[in-house]
Design a protein around this motif. Structure first.
Motif, PDB file in Angstrom:
ATOM      1  N   GLU A   1      -6.992  -7.275 -46.912  1.00  0.00           N
ATOM      2  CA  GLU A   1      -8.170  -7.643 -47.692  1.00  0.00           C
ATOM      3  C   GLU A   1      -7.904  -8.928 -48.466  1.00  0.00           C
ATOM      4  O   GLU A   1      -6.775  -9.245 -48.802  1.00  0.00           O
ATOM      5  N   GLU A   2      -8.984  -9.634 -48.783  1.00  0.00           N
ATOM      6  CA  GLU A   2      -8.886 -10.851 -49.580  1.00  0.00           C
ATOM      7  C   GLU A   2     -10.044 -10.886 -50.572  1.00  0.00           C
ATOM      8  O   GLU A   2     -11.130 -10.399 -50.268  1.00  0.00           O
ATOM      9  N   PRO A   3      -9.832 -11.488 -51.740  1.00  0.00           N
ATOM     10  CA  PRO A   3     -10.938 -11.573 -52.701  1.00  0.00           C
ATOM     11  C   PRO A   3     -11.997 -12.556 -52.214  1.00  0.00           C
ATOM     12  O   PRO A   3     -11.677 -13.527 -51.527  1.00  0.00           O
ATOM     13  N   PRO A   4     -13.259 -12.330 -52.531  1.00  0.00           N
ATOM     14  CA  PRO A   4     -14.296 -13.312 -52.174  1.00  0.00           C
ATOM     15  C   PRO A   4     -13.995 -14.657 -52.829  1.00  0.00           C
ATOM     16  O   PRO A   4     -13.469 -14.713 -53.941  1.00  0.00           O
ATOM     17  N   HIS A   5     -14.316 -15.730 -52.144  1.00  0.00           N
ATOM     18  CA  HIS A   5     -14.034 -17.059 -52.691  1.00  0.00           C
ATOM     19  C   HIS A   5     -14.687 -17.268 -54.049  1.00  0.00           C
ATOM     20  O   HIS A   5     -14.083 -17.831 -54.962  1.00  0.00           O
ATOM     21  N   HIS A   6     -15.941 -16.818 -54.170  1.00  0.00           N
ATOM     22  CA  HIS A   6     -16.650 -17.093 -55.423  1.00  0.00           C
ATOM     23  C   HIS A   6     -16.028 -16.351 -56.604  1.00  0.00           C
ATOM     24  O   HIS A   6     -16.110 -16.806 -57.740  1.00  0.00           O
ATOM     25  N   GLU A   7     -15.379 -15.216 -56.318  1.00  0.00           N
ATOM     26  CA  GLU A   7     -14.716 -14.480 -57.402  1.00  0.00           C
ATOM     27  C   GLU A   7     -13.370 -15.106 -57.746  1.00  0.00           C
ATOM     28  O   GLU A   7     -12.995 -15.199 -58.909  1.00  0.00           O
TER      29      GLU A   7
ATOM     30  N   GLY B   1     -14.140 -18.839 -59.144  1.00  0.00           N
ATOM     31  CA  GLY B   1     -15.071 -18.967 -60.252  1.00  0.00           C
ATOM     32  C   GLY B   1     -16.215 -19.902 -59.921  1.00  0.00           C
ATOM     33  O   GLY B   1     -16.690 -19.963 -58.792  1.00  0.00           O
ATOM     34  N   GLY B   2     -16.670 -20.670 -60.933  1.00  0.00           N
ATOM     35  CA  GLY B   2     -17.800 -21.583 -60.762  1.00  0.00           C
ATOM     36  C   GLY B   2     -17.519 -22.645 -59.722  1.00  0.00           C
ATOM     37  O   GLY B   2     -16.387 -22.942 -59.384  1.00  0.00           O
ATOM     38  N   ARG B   3     -18.592 -23.276 -59.236  1.00  0.00           N
ATOM     39  CA  ARG B   3     -18.466 -24.230 -58.140  1.00  0.00           C
ATOM     40  C   ARG B   3     -18.251 -25.660 -58.592  1.00  0.00           C
ATOM     41  O   ARG B   3     -18.083 -26.543 -57.759  1.00  0.00           O
ATOM     42  N   SER B   4     -18.273 -25.942 -59.853  1.00  0.00           N
ATOM     43  CA  SER B   4     -18.009 -27.303 -60.302  1.00  0.00           C
ATOM     44  C   SER B   4     -16.508 -27.565 -60.297  1.00  0.00           C
ATOM     45  O   SER B   4     -15.703 -26.659 -60.550  1.00  0.00           O
TER      46      SER B   4
ATOM     47  N   MET C   1     -14.325 -27.058 -49.335  1.00  0.00           N
ATOM     48  CA  MET C   1     -14.522 -25.615 -49.204  1.00  0.00           C
ATOM     49  C   MET C   1     -13.194 -24.955 -48.822  1.00  0.00           C
ATOM     50  O   MET C   1     -12.368 -25.554 -48.127  1.00  0.00           O
ATOM     51  N   PRO C   2     -12.978 -23.715 -49.271  1.00  0.00           N
ATOM     52  CA  PRO C   2     -11.797 -22.977 -48.826  1.00  0.00           C
ATOM     53  C   PRO C   2     -11.923 -22.617 -47.349  1.00  0.00           C
ATOM     54  O   PRO C   2     -13.015 -22.598 -46.789  1.00  0.00           O
ATOM     55  N   HIS C   3     -10.795 -22.342 -46.734  1.00  0.00           N
ATOM     56  CA  HIS C   3     -10.800 -21.888 -45.346  1.00  0.00           C
ATOM     57  C   HIS C   3     -11.624 -20.601 -45.244  1.00  0.00           C
ATOM     58  O   HIS C   3     -11.441 -19.685 -46.042  1.00  0.00           O
ATOM     59  N   PRO C   4     -12.552 -20.509 -44.293  1.00  0.00           N
ATOM     60  CA  PRO C   4     -13.342 -19.276 -44.154  1.00  0.00           C
ATOM     61  C   PRO C   4     -12.430 -18.076 -43.911  1.00  0.00           C
ATOM     62  O   PRO C   4     -11.409 -18.185 -43.228  1.00  0.00           O
ATOM     63  N   LYS C   5     -12.810 -16.937 -44.462  1.00  0.00           N
ATOM     64  CA  LYS C   5     -12.052 -15.706 -44.233  1.00  0.00           C
ATOM     65  C   LYS C   5     -12.224 -15.276 -42.780  1.00  0.00           C
ATOM     66  O   LYS C   5     -13.344 -15.222 -42.268  1.00  0.00           O
ATOM     67  N   VAL C   6     -11.123 -14.979 -42.096  1.00  0.00           N
ATOM     68  CA  VAL C   6     -11.206 -14.539 -40.705  1.00  0.00           C
ATOM     69  C   VAL C   6     -10.334 -13.306 -40.496  1.00  0.00           C
ATOM     70  O   VAL C   6      -9.256 -13.184 -41.077  1.00  0.00           O
ATOM     71  N   HIS C   7     -10.825 -12.362 -39.685  1.00  0.00           N
ATOM     72  CA  HIS C   7     -10.056 -11.180 -39.299  1.00  0.00           C
ATOM     73  C   HIS C   7      -9.515 -11.313 -37.879  1.00  0.00           C
ATOM     74  O   HIS C   7      -8.647 -10.530 -37.479  1.00  0.00           O
TER      75      HIS C   7
ATOM     76  N   PRO D   1     -19.925 -26.272 -47.865  1.00  0.00           N
ATOM     77  CA  PRO D   1     -19.144 -26.808 -48.982  1.00  0.00           C
ATOM     78  C   PRO D   1     -19.266 -25.950 -50.237  1.00  0.00           C
ATOM     79  O   PRO D   1     -20.359 -25.529 -50.616  1.00  0.00           O
ATOM     80  N   PHE D   2     -18.139 -25.704 -50.851  1.00  0.00           N
ATOM     81  CA  PHE D   2     -18.071 -24.842 -52.029  1.00  0.00           C
ATOM     82  C   PHE D   2     -18.065 -25.670 -53.313  1.00  0.00           C
ATOM     83  O   PHE D   2     -18.563 -25.233 -54.334  1.00  0.00           O
ATOM     84  N   TRP D   3     -17.443 -26.877 -53.249  1.00  0.00           N
ATOM     85  CA  TRP D   3     -17.394 -27.784 -54.400  1.00  0.00           C
ATOM     86  C   TRP D   3     -17.918 -29.160 -54.000  1.00  0.00           C
ATOM     87  O   TRP D   3     -17.821 -29.551 -52.844  1.00  0.00           O
ATOM     88  N   GLU D   4     -18.435 -29.890 -54.986  1.00  0.00           N
ATOM     89  CA  GLU D   4     -18.869 -31.273 -54.799  1.00  0.00           C
ATOM     90  C   GLU D   4     -18.504 -32.058 -56.038  1.00  0.00           C
ATOM     91  O   GLU D   4     -18.680 -31.563 -57.163  1.00  0.00           O
TER      92      GLU D   4
END
Length: 452
Positions: A26-32, A35-38, A210-216, A236-239
């Motif tokens: 398992e891995e934590p969600p990226h947004h958790e 944190g914030g996207r800035s 953006m972080p690497h997408p989660k893959v199984h 994209p997760f950050w700008e």
């Protein structure tokens, strides 16, 4: 427990952290996790704050990175005049062969050169100018010995690059990116296993990351090289826009795309380099299952470098297993150790000795006069990075027996899956890899097969 006060000792498990620790795959969600996207912007960053942010692995910008650096403000014209005998790569030239351009010519900074790529580009990039990258670190015809020496002598590190290890790594890994207005670099994830810094020397540059997408499943891993992730995976997760004299710090497997707006000098310059210490330990621990399916593993770049943070042994010393009894036995052995971390020894293993390899220091080896100083820096960082890697549930400055077991079990499951999949590929049984990975995901990631 472990503590970070000169001793690394384990005591019996006393805190019930099981509910907050993840299963091995398992891995934590990226947004958790992030944190914030800035992208956070900082000034006058202290050594401790810098190290903590590196260990977290969340990109950040240092606004005063270029203070007192002579190179900041240098133009493409000045690089052309100072290093006319060097050559650089003309990126996205089309075809299979790399195209090199002399810094002594003028066309590269006076004339547009539109992108040419084998794959289709998003509309926003299709009409942009292609960049030039000068890999001073590679030497050869890009930077003959006298040129490389002159660049390294002129190159100055930002104030937050401290210690003999990082100063040498930063100087040895420097490269320069040149863009005309409306220039762009397609989204990609570098092959680096350590943090990277991009310092804007002239003009400004807009970044999307953006972080690497989660893959199984390994078949779902995105293409990491230029433009390969465009399509459904590119979210994209950050700008952020990095101004002249500012630096952005980012991490392994962070996909990033850059664009130089029209409102810029005719030609802009940035330098990118790496640092060795510390490592983004918390980030690597959180996303190890995905990273083991990424190019950082299947291309072999980082495969052995990160093992010791979980196993507390040198690379390749631990044999992966999914047998719970074997993992518990290994955990019990590590839990019984109470060795003082001193004089280059940790758990009776001469750790700093195996740091001095080409795998760890990439293209350079430390001079004999620096070995003792670097050994002390490496040992201190290894202790603190190991603490950060293991201290996860919650991160409270101590490593419980359960946290050690959790990290150890994750490492074993991830690497057993990797080894089993590679064995099937070598046997020509590619069709069985997906079933193997599905079985692991079902057993160790808490998913039902129907969900996958």
């Amino acid at each position: 427990m472990f503590s970070a006060h000169g001793y690394l000792a384990l005591f019996p498990f006393t805190h019930a952290f099981a509910a907050s620790c993840l299963e091995p795959l398992e891995e934590p969600p990226h947004h958790e996790f992030f944190g914030g996207r800035s992208v956070e912007r900082l000034r006058q960053i202290s050594p401790n704050d810098f190290d903590e942010r590196i260990r977290l692995g969340k990109p950040f910008i240092i606004e005063d990175a270029g203070e007192n650096l002579d190179l900041v403000g240098s133009t493409c014209q000045q690089f052309h005049e100072r290093f006319p005998s060097a050559k650089m790569r003309a990126e996205y030239s089309g075809g299979r062969r790399e195209m090199f351009v002399s810094l002594g010519s003028k066309a590269w900074f006076e004339k547009d050169r539109p992108q040419r790529a084998l794959q289709d580009l998003p509309g926003s990039l299709a009409a942009t100018n292609a960049p030039y990258v000068w890999h001073v670190k590679d030497g050869g015809h890009e930077a003959p010995p006298e040129v490389r020496a002159a660049v390294q002598e002129a190159w100055q590190p930002p104030y937050f690059v401290r210690g003999a290890v990082n100063l040498r790594e930063a100087n040895e890994s420097a490269e320069f990116w040149f863009h005309r207005r409306n220039g762009a670099v397609m989204a990609h994830a570098d092959t680096y296993c350590i943090p990277a810094v991009s310092l804007q020397i002239t003009g400004q540059k807009h970044w999307r990351l953006m972080p690497h997408p989660k893959v199984h499943f390994s078949r779902d891993a995105p293409e990491p090289h230029d433009g390969g992730i465009y399509g459904a995976d590119w979210l994209p997760f950050w700008e952020a826009t990095v101004q002249q004299g500012e630096a952005i710090v980012f991490f392994p497997n962070i996909f990033h795309e850059t664009h130089v707006p029209e409102d810029n000098p005719e030609c802009t310059v940035a330098t990118t380099f790496q640092i060795q210490l510390p490592i983004p330990a918390r980030y690597l621990r959180a996303y190890l299952p995905t990273f083991a399916m990424s190019h950082l593993y299947y291309e072999g770049h980082c495969r052995d470098l990160w093992d010791p943070y979980a196993t507390l042994r040198p690379p390749k010393a631990a044999k992966a297993t999914t047998k719970e009894a074997a993992i518990e036995k290994e955990h019990a052995f590590l839990s019984a150790q109470r060795h003082v971390a001193s004089a280059g020894r940790l758990w009776a293993a001469p750790w700093p000795r195996w740091f001095y390899s080409e795998d760890y220091f990439y293209d350079w080896r430390p001079e004999s006069s620096l070995v003792e100083e670097m050994q002390a820096e490496l040992l201190k960082a290894r202790i603190q990075d190991s603490m950060a890697y293991l201290d996860c549930c919650p991160a409270d400055g101590f490593v419980s027996s359960f946290e050690l077991f959790s990290a150890l079990r994750q490492w074993h499951v991830v690497h057993k899956r990797l080894q089993a999949a590679e064995r099937l590929r070598l046997q020509g049984k590619q069709h069985k890899v997906h079933k193997l990975e599905l079985d692991f995901a079902t057993k160790y990631a808490g998913f039902a097969k129907a969900e996958l």
